[in-house]
Write an enzyme that holds these catalytic residues in place. Sequence first.
Site, short mmCIF file in Angstrom:
data_model
loop_
_atom_site.label_atom_id
_atom_site.label_comp_id
_atom_site.label_asym_id
_atom_site.label_seq_id
_atom_site.Cartn_x
_atom_site.Cartn_y
_atom_site.Cartn_z
N PRO A 258 0.83 -1.20 0.00
CG PRO A 258 -0.72 -1.53 1.70
CD PRO A 258 0.52 -2.10 1.11
CD GLU B 282 15.82 4.01 25.24
OE1 GLU B 282 16.40 3.60 24.21
OE2 GLU B 282 14.74 3.53 25.64
P1 ADP Z 1 -1.15 2.91 -3.91
O1 ADP Z 1 -2.18 3.06 -4.96
O2 ADP Z 1 0.01 2.04 -4.30
O3 ADP Z 1 -1.68 2.50 -2.57
P2 ADP Z 1 -0.87 5.68 -4.38
O4 ADP Z 1 -0.50 5.67 -5.80
O5 ADP Z 1 -2.28 6.02 -4.07
O6 ADP Z 1 -0.50 4.33 -3.67
O7 ADP Z 1 0.12 6.66 -3.62
C1 ADP Z 1 -0.33 7.51 -2.63
C2 ADP Z 1 0.45 8.80 -2.67
O8 ADP Z 1 1.80 8.58 -2.29
C3 ADP Z 1 0.52 9.39 -4.03
O9 ADP Z 1 -0.57 10.20 -4.28
C4 ADP Z 1 1.80 10.19 -3.98
O10 ADP Z 1 1.55 11.44 -3.41
C5 ADP Z 1 2.66 9.40 -3.04
N1 ADP Z 1 3.62 8.56 -3.76
C6 ADP Z 1 3.67 7.21 -3.72
N2 ADP Z 1 4.68 6.74 -4.46
C7 ADP Z 1 5.27 7.81 -5.01
C8 ADP Z 1 6.40 7.96 -5.90
N3 ADP Z 1 7.10 6.93 -6.35
N4 ADP Z 1 6.73 9.22 -6.26
C9 ADP Z 1 6.04 10.27 -5.80
N5 ADP Z 1 4.99 10.18 -4.97
C10 ADP Z 1 4.60 8.97 -4.57
ZN ZN Z 2 14.61 -0.75 25.22
#
Ligand code: ADP
Ligand code: ZN
Length: 611
Positions: free
Chosen positions: A204, A425
């Site tokens: 995700p 720590e």
């Molecule tokens: P998925 O569909 O794989 O769950 P998304 O494409 O919806 O993920 O990504 C969510 C957000 O994360 C995007 O709208 C973007 O802002 C950011 N993001 C994810 N991967 C990238 C990437 N490789 N480059 C730039 N932004 C990214």
């Molecule tokens: Zn610890």
Amino acid sequence: MKKLSSNIVWAVATLFILTVVFSFLIQSGPEPVALTINQLVEKVNNGDVAKIMISGQDIEVTLKDKTTSTLKKESEAPLTDTLKNLGVDTFELQKVALEVKDESGVRFWLGVLVPTLLPLIVIVAIFWFVFRQAKGGASQAFTFGKANIRLFTPFKDRVTFKDVAGLKEAKRELEEVVDFLKNPKKYLAIGARIPRGVLLMGSPGTGKTLLARAVAGEAGVPFFHISASEFVEMFVGVGASRTRDAFTTAKKAAPAILFIDEIDAVGRERGTGVGGGHDEREQTLNQILVEMDGFERDARLIVLAATNRPDVLDAALLRPGRFDRRVMLDLPDKKDREAILKIHARGKAFEKDIDLAKAATRTPGFSGADLANLLNEAAILAASKNQATILQEDVLNSVEKVLLGPARLGRVISDKERAVTAYHEAGHALVTASLKDTDPVHKVSIVSRGRAGGYTLKLPSDEQRLKTRTQFISELAAMLGGFVSEQETFGDVTTGASNDLKEASNLARSLVVKYGMSEKLGPMTFGNTQELIFLGREISHERNYSEQVASEIDREVSAFIQRAHLIAKKIITTRAKTLKVIADALLEKENLEQEEFDEIMKKSGLKPMAI
Ligand code: ADP
Ligand code: ZN
Ligand code: MG
């Protein structure tokens, strides 16, 4: 429901305003003085009355001094008779101007209509609004089988490969798709079979949706987006009909891209009965398969689908001619994380010499979405402190907030507890820094965050996929460093180490049953474990070994822990002076950044030891 209630509020408010306006109309003019009939008779006899106006039952009397009064008379009897009966002087009465008016003025109508009609209007209005709402519902029922498809036209909010950082291999695979959408002739002439379906797989937030949009943006074609979960409704058949509708709409717009998000919602292996309601899912899936088979070679509609559970997908979906291209989206490595941070830093006010590389170093395992969220957190943090720009420390603070939860600054801790945390720590940090093959310490802190009393942030310097046995043992020792430090310093242990111990035990068990790293049991794995692919969570563990082996495993796990414990103990006892220096620095400053910690280690002149 929300719309309905706001409509009713509007209706009631409008009517209320109308009522107020009418009541002002009716009561305009100065309040007349009330008279009794006897008083009127007396005034007539005295010759004070100039004019009497009779309108229905209402009588308006104007005196010679221009004041007016009103009174009512009996309904049947004429006013003059009544006055005569009460002994009015007929001579004086003749001098009064008597005027009889029809009850037809606006006032009369308003006076009669408003009180009777108002409740009626309210009721009718409410019915009307309710009915209108119900009608909306009814028309919704008619469009039930229509897909809730969203269209992004290529030139509005256009996303291109430039907006997607990293993901080089995935982009390379998809470039072919882009090229086909742009120059289909080239491929068709040579008789190439163009991929119809491309499956994007990845954890995700790795950018599946984003990349799919970028493909459409690059090719300059419309992008239809639908989530597979929207196919599934309560009623069997709806999903299939929505699928048909989505494909029809997209085909009409070809060349185009149809993106089916979260396809695992319908594309699970059929016939397993897992998840319930699979009749509906099966029908929907079948419909998708039919649609995928059904379009011609030159239809120029390419279906992209995304999932983070490729392991559960039905084999029929993955067959050639359907989603036969599979593109894997990995979590970004350090370089890519920096690139993603740079993309999302656009349009945010950062201090001039911000070092995003440092944030990239501290965020192994973060997805693109996590990184985007991280910068947003940093911006919020900076704004809440009324800063004009986002500082480096805001970004790093947000990393810790995302990793461990917000700092609990308000928590009151006793001096004793603070000291225990500092030594705990310091123990982790010292053991980590005293061993070869461990990740560098990035930060040591005794600020409580989330459930942790303090934390030692150690992160891999570069993404390594393989880990040696020695590294694991060093890691175990570092995990136990806190516990041992408490024990050696205060002669007692606290509950603060419970999480460390749990993690150490889990890791030690994995070394034995999963990685075959126990010398006694040999290179073998034990138990049948199913994991959720990208989430790394175990969903089932089946025991496939005897009782005897089980106790052998337990012995080996404990041997690993004991070995690590001995190493940690040796370090803590022989380097107690440095331990105190670190703990004192923590008590004084609460946080030690990497440079400060390295400085302490350098001053102590201690070298990493081999195990
Ligand atoms: P998925 O569909 O794989 O769950 P998304 O494409 O919806 O993920 O990504 C969510 C957000 O994360 C995007 O709208 C973007 O802002 C950011 N993001 C994810 N991967 C990238 C990437 N490789 N480059 C730039 N932004 C990214
Ligand atoms: Zn610890
Ligand atoms: Mg998505």
